[in-house]
Design a protein around this motif. Structure first.
Motif, PDB file in Angstrom:
ATOM      1  N   HIS A 235      60.912 130.789 -78.333  1.00 35.23           N
ATOM      2  CA  HIS A 235      60.338 129.721 -79.153  1.00 35.23           C
ATOM      3  C   HIS A 235      59.103 128.935 -78.027  1.00 35.23           C
ATOM      4  CE1 HIS A 235      63.921 127.023 -80.049  1.00 35.23           C
ATOM      5  NE2 HIS A 235      62.669 126.317 -80.121  1.00 35.23           N
ATOM      6  N   SER A 236      58.662 128.594 -77.944  1.00 33.55           N
ATOM      7  CA  SER A 236      58.001 127.413 -77.583  1.00 33.55           C
ATOM      8  C   SER A 236      58.487 125.865 -77.167  1.00 33.55           C
ATOM      9  CB  SER A 236      55.828 127.313 -76.847  1.00 33.55           C
ATOM     10  OG  SER A 236      56.539 129.007 -76.796  1.00 33.55           O
ATOM     11  N   ILE A 237      58.574 124.884 -75.870  1.00 34.18           N
ATOM     12  CA  ILE A 237      58.646 123.915 -75.638  1.00 34.18           C
ATOM     13  C   ILE A 237      57.250 123.332 -75.410  1.00 34.18           C
ATOM     14  CG2 ILE A 237      61.314 124.108 -75.744  1.00 34.18           C
ATOM     15  CD1 ILE A 237      61.248 123.676 -72.775  1.00 34.18           C
ATOM     16  N   ALA A 238      57.327 121.943 -75.233  1.00 30.65           N
ATOM     17  CA  ALA A 238      56.747 121.102 -74.570  1.00 30.65           C
ATOM     18  C   ALA A 238      56.228 121.520 -72.897  1.00 30.65           C
ATOM     19  CB  ALA A 238      57.419 119.379 -74.834  1.00 30.65           C
ATOM     20  N   SER A 239      55.110 120.963 -72.525  1.00 31.14           N
ATOM     21  CA  SER A 239      54.251 121.991 -71.926  1.00 31.14           C
ATOM     22  C   SER A 239      54.886 121.471 -70.644  1.00 31.14           C
ATOM     23  CB  SER A 239      53.088 121.950 -71.134  1.00 31.14           C
ATOM     24  OG  SER A 239      52.325 123.011 -72.236  1.00 31.14           O
ATOM     25  N   MET A 240      55.046 121.610 -69.365  1.00 27.17           N
ATOM     26  CA  MET A 240      56.024 120.651 -68.436  1.00 27.17           C
ATOM     27  C   MET A 240      54.308 119.452 -67.624  1.00 27.17           C
ATOM     28  SD  MET A 240      57.282 123.658 -65.402  1.00 27.17           S
ATOM     29  CE  MET A 240      57.860 122.204 -64.569  1.00 27.17           C
ATOM     30  N   GLY A 241      53.403 119.807 -68.176  1.00 25.18           N
ATOM     31  CA  GLY A 241      52.688 118.525 -67.562  1.00 25.18           C
ATOM     32  C   GLY A 241      51.744 119.146 -65.561  1.00 25.18           C
ATOM     33  N   THR A 242      52.045 120.145 -65.454  1.00 27.99           N
ATOM     34  CA  THR A 242      51.871 120.477 -63.981  1.00 27.99           C
ATOM     35  C   THR A 242      52.045 121.740 -63.915  1.00 27.99           C
ATOM     36  OG1 THR A 242      51.913 119.498 -61.995  1.00 27.99           O
ATOM     37  CG2 THR A 242      53.997 119.291 -62.776  1.00 27.99           C
ATOM     38  N   ASN A 243      51.642 122.835 -63.387  1.00 31.52           N
ATOM     39  CA  ASN A 243      51.734 123.827 -62.569  1.00 31.52           C
ATOM     40  C   ASN A 243      52.377 123.793 -61.774  1.00 31.52           C
ATOM     41  OD1 ASN A 243      49.084 123.656 -63.801  1.00 31.52           O
ATOM     42  ND2 ASN A 243      49.510 125.857 -64.652  1.00 31.52           N
ATOM     43  N   MET A 244      53.262 124.697 -61.492  1.00 36.57           N
ATOM     44  CA  MET A 244      54.561 124.532 -60.641  1.00 36.57           C
ATOM     45  C   MET A 244      55.518 126.012 -61.211  1.00 36.57           C
ATOM     46  SD  MET A 244      56.796 121.855 -59.868  1.00 36.57           S
ATOM     47  CE  MET A 244      58.128 121.750 -61.277  1.00 36.57           C
ATOM     48  N   ALA A 245      55.776 126.767 -59.583  1.00 38.56           N
ATOM     49  CA  ALA A 245      56.921 127.097 -59.469  1.00 38.56           C
ATOM     50  C   ALA A 245      57.712 126.661 -59.114  1.00 38.56           C
ATOM     51  CB  ALA A 245      56.401 129.008 -58.422  1.00 38.56           C
ATOM     52  N   SER A 246      58.905 127.349 -59.482  1.00 38.90           N
ATOM     53  CA  SER A 246      60.192 126.337 -58.961  1.00 38.90           C
ATOM     54  C   SER A 246      61.079 127.651 -57.855  1.00 38.90           C
ATOM     55  CB  SER A 246      61.229 126.214 -60.283  1.00 38.90           C
ATOM     56  OG  SER A 246      62.587 125.556 -59.751  1.00 38.90           O
ATOM     57  N   TYR A 247      61.852 126.662 -57.382  1.00 34.52           N
ATOM     58  CA  TYR A 247      62.908 127.224 -56.416  1.00 34.52           C
ATOM     59  C   TYR A 247      64.476 127.088 -56.063  1.00 34.52           C
ATOM     60  CZ  TYR A 247      58.887 129.480 -54.120  1.00 34.52           C
ATOM     61  OH  TYR A 247      57.854 131.002 -53.915  1.00 34.52           O
ATOM     62  N   ASP A 248      64.725 125.813 -57.383  1.00 27.72           N
ATOM     63  CA  ASP A 248      65.360 124.985 -57.710  1.00 27.72           C
ATOM     64  C   ASP A 248      65.569 124.265 -58.736  1.00 27.72           C
ATOM     65  OD1 ASP A 248      67.805 124.964 -55.609  1.00 27.72           O
ATOM     66  OD2 ASP A 248      66.534 124.644 -53.995  1.00 27.72           O
ATOM     67  N   SER A 249      66.883 124.479 -59.545  1.00 26.21           N
ATOM     68  CA  SER A 249      66.898 123.822 -60.756  1.00 26.21           C
ATOM     69  C   SER A 249      67.682 123.317 -61.012  1.00 26.21           C
ATOM     70  CB  SER A 249      65.921 124.575 -61.983  1.00 26.21           C
ATOM     71  OG  SER A 249      66.938 125.927 -62.054  1.00 26.21           O
ATOM     72  N   ALA A 250      69.004 122.189 -61.462  1.00 23.61           N
ATOM     73  CA  ALA A 250      70.056 122.150 -62.417  1.00 23.61           C
ATOM     74  C   ALA A 250      69.695 121.091 -63.375  1.00 23.61           C
ATOM     75  CB  ALA A 250      70.381 121.191 -61.241  1.00 23.61           C
ATOM     76  N   VAL A 251      70.961 121.566 -63.777  1.00 22.91           N
ATOM     77  CA  VAL A 251      71.071 120.282 -65.468  1.00 22.91           C
ATOM     78  C   VAL A 251      72.643 119.285 -64.744  1.00 22.91           C
ATOM     79  CG1 VAL A 251      72.322 120.237 -67.917  1.00 22.91           C
ATOM     80  CG2 VAL A 251      71.086 121.890 -67.035  1.00 22.91           C
ATOM     81  N   LEU A 252      72.073 118.134 -65.879  1.00 26.34           N
ATOM     82  CA  LEU A 252      72.095 116.658 -65.133  1.00 26.34           C
ATOM     83  C   LEU A 252      71.864 115.927 -66.122  1.00 26.34           C
ATOM     84  CD1 LEU A 252      73.902 115.063 -63.427  1.00 26.34           C
ATOM     85  CD2 LEU A 252      71.585 114.147 -62.556  1.00 26.34           C
ATOM     86  N   ASN A 253      73.521 115.252 -67.013  1.00 25.75           N
ATOM     87  CA  ASN A 253      73.210 114.586 -68.312  1.00 25.75           C
ATOM     88  C   ASN A 253      72.710 114.804 -68.872  1.00 25.75           C
ATOM     89  OD1 ASN A 253      74.985 112.596 -66.473  1.00 25.75           O
ATOM     90  ND2 ASN A 253      73.205 111.450 -66.104  1.00 25.75           N
ATOM     91  N   GLY A 254      72.751 116.646 -69.381  1.00 26.11           N
ATOM     92  CA  GLY A 254      72.137 117.218 -70.675  1.00 26.11           C
ATOM     93  C   GLY A 254      70.249 117.496 -70.056  1.00 26.11           C
ATOM     94  N   LYS A 255      70.012 117.027 -68.568  1.00 27.19           N
ATOM     95  CA  LYS A 255      68.953 116.616 -68.760  1.00 27.19           C
ATOM     96  C   LYS A 255      68.471 118.508 -67.808  1.00 27.19           C
ATOM     97  CE  LYS A 255      67.222 112.482 -69.666  1.00 27.19           C
ATOM     98  NZ  LYS A 255      66.997 111.229 -69.123  1.00 27.19           N
ATOM     99  N   LEU A 256      67.371 118.728 -67.921  1.00 29.69           N
ATOM    100  CA  LEU A 256      66.848 120.125 -66.936  1.00 29.69           C
ATOM    101  C   LEU A 256      65.737 119.412 -65.904  1.00 29.69           C
ATOM    102  CD1 LEU A 256      66.595 123.080 -66.101  1.00 29.69           C
ATOM    103  CD2 LEU A 256      64.600 122.880 -68.038  1.00 29.69           C
ATOM    104  N   LEU A 257      66.487 119.710 -64.400  1.00 29.96           N
ATOM    105  CA  LEU A 257      65.800 119.277 -63.357  1.00 29.96           C
ATOM    106  C   LEU A 257      65.084 120.370 -62.557  1.00 29.96           C
ATOM    107  CD1 LEU A 257      68.264 117.034 -64.109  1.00 29.96           C
ATOM    108  CD2 LEU A 257      67.920 116.299 -61.540  1.00 29.96           C
ATOM    109  N   VAL A 258      63.800 119.916 -62.721  1.00 28.90           N
ATOM    110  CA  VAL A 258      63.002 120.827 -61.381  1.00 28.90           C
ATOM    111  C   VAL A 258      62.156 121.309 -60.914  1.00 28.90           C
ATOM    112  CG1 VAL A 258      61.250 123.352 -62.409  1.00 28.90           C
ATOM    113  CG2 VAL A 258      62.965 122.825 -64.229  1.00 28.90           C
TER     114      VAL A 258
END
Length: 296
Positions: A235-258
């Protein structure tokens, strides 16, 4: 294997010739199901007659055999028919390990041939420090290996491969594949709502999140969605607010960093977003944190 418990109970002693005469003491047999062998597996293994390991009860022998590294299964299953029955079926083998509480600390390595693009998963068993392969993924042959995103849920013993791109036509995919250690097979899951490649993907509290990436027309996406692995629904969640392809991501303190994660040195400051699943909200990543990523 079944364990047998004998218990004695005194019974009245009758005179010789009495039609009601019984033995004293009287023995009763109570069958206790072994905790190591379920009825179906025990029945199959007992058909061969010989013990799994001579001199050992079958439940103890099974406990020993379930510790064999996968790379040795091919050689060990030719020892006898009973070993072949147990080790010749990885689904049965790993299901028994899971039931008995065994852990399988595996490191999955996504490998591919530079020229042909053929994909193969290599697995390092961190208990025995041995390598083995798993079945090939049920996906299209000509795909760009870099376009996939892979996440795992260790407590479930499962690996998920999402998205990707058909290399010949630069077409992103919406496929989702699940590999289960205990079944040693891939399952095709429900497709993502949006086909994407080169996107962010992480696991937070057992839920799989994907965000951004490239779309079918090669434009960057701002959409994001989440998969509940137990229900198999996206199911969909909130949009990022900016169009972006990602090369790195991580989880910190329960948050998704892109982040875009451009190659070092940064000629322009890469963009980055932070998603909080508790509020279903995105916010811009701090400038200092964005520059700390080196990308792929």
């Amino acid at each position: 294997m079944q364990r047998v418990r004998f218990s004695s109970q005194k019974a009245p002693v009758h005179k010789l010739g009495d039609s009601q005469m019984t033995l004293s003491p009287k023995f009763r047999v109570a069958v206790i199901q072994s905790s190591l062998l379920n009825p179906s597996l025990e029945f199959e293994l007992s058909l061969q007659g010989e013990p799994l390991i001579p001199g050992l009860p079958d439940d103890v022998a099974l406990n020993c055999l379930l510790r064999l590294p996968v790379e040795n299964h091919g050689a060990c299953r030719v020892v006898c028919k009973r070993w072949h029955l147990l080790l010749g079926n990885k689904e049965r083998f790993f299901t028994r390990r899971k039931e008995l509480g065994f852990k399988d600390p595996w490191l999955f390595v996504f490998a591919f041939h530079k020229c042909t693009g053929k994909i193969q998963w290599q697995v390092l068993d961190l208990t025995h420090f041995s390598w083995h392969t798993i079945p090939a993924m049920p996906c299209k042959d000509k795909v760009c290996p870099h376009g996939f995103r892979c996440v795992s849920i260790p407590r479930e013993g499962s690996l998920f491969v999402c998205g990707g791109m058909v290399s010949d036509v630069d077409c992103p995919l919406d496929l989702v594949l699940k590999y289960e250690i205990h079944k040693n097979r891939w399952t095709v899951m429900n497709k993502m709502n949006t086909a994407r490649s080169f996107f962010a993907s992480e696991v937070i509290n057992g839920m799989i999140y994907v965000a951004g990436g490239n779309s079918g027309d090669l434009f960057e996406l701002d959409s994001a969605e989440v998969l509940d692995p137990e229900k198999g629904n996206w199911h969909s969640i909130a949009s990022m607010g900016t169009n972006m392809a990602s090369y790195d991501s991580a989880v910190l303190n329960g948050k998704l960093l892109v982040t875009e994660g451009w190659l070092w040195p940064f000629f322009v400051s890469p963009r980055g977003q932070v998603y909080d699943p508790r509020t279903n909200n995105w916010e811009s990543m701090a400038v200092g944190l964005r520059e700390g990523w080196t990308g792929s």
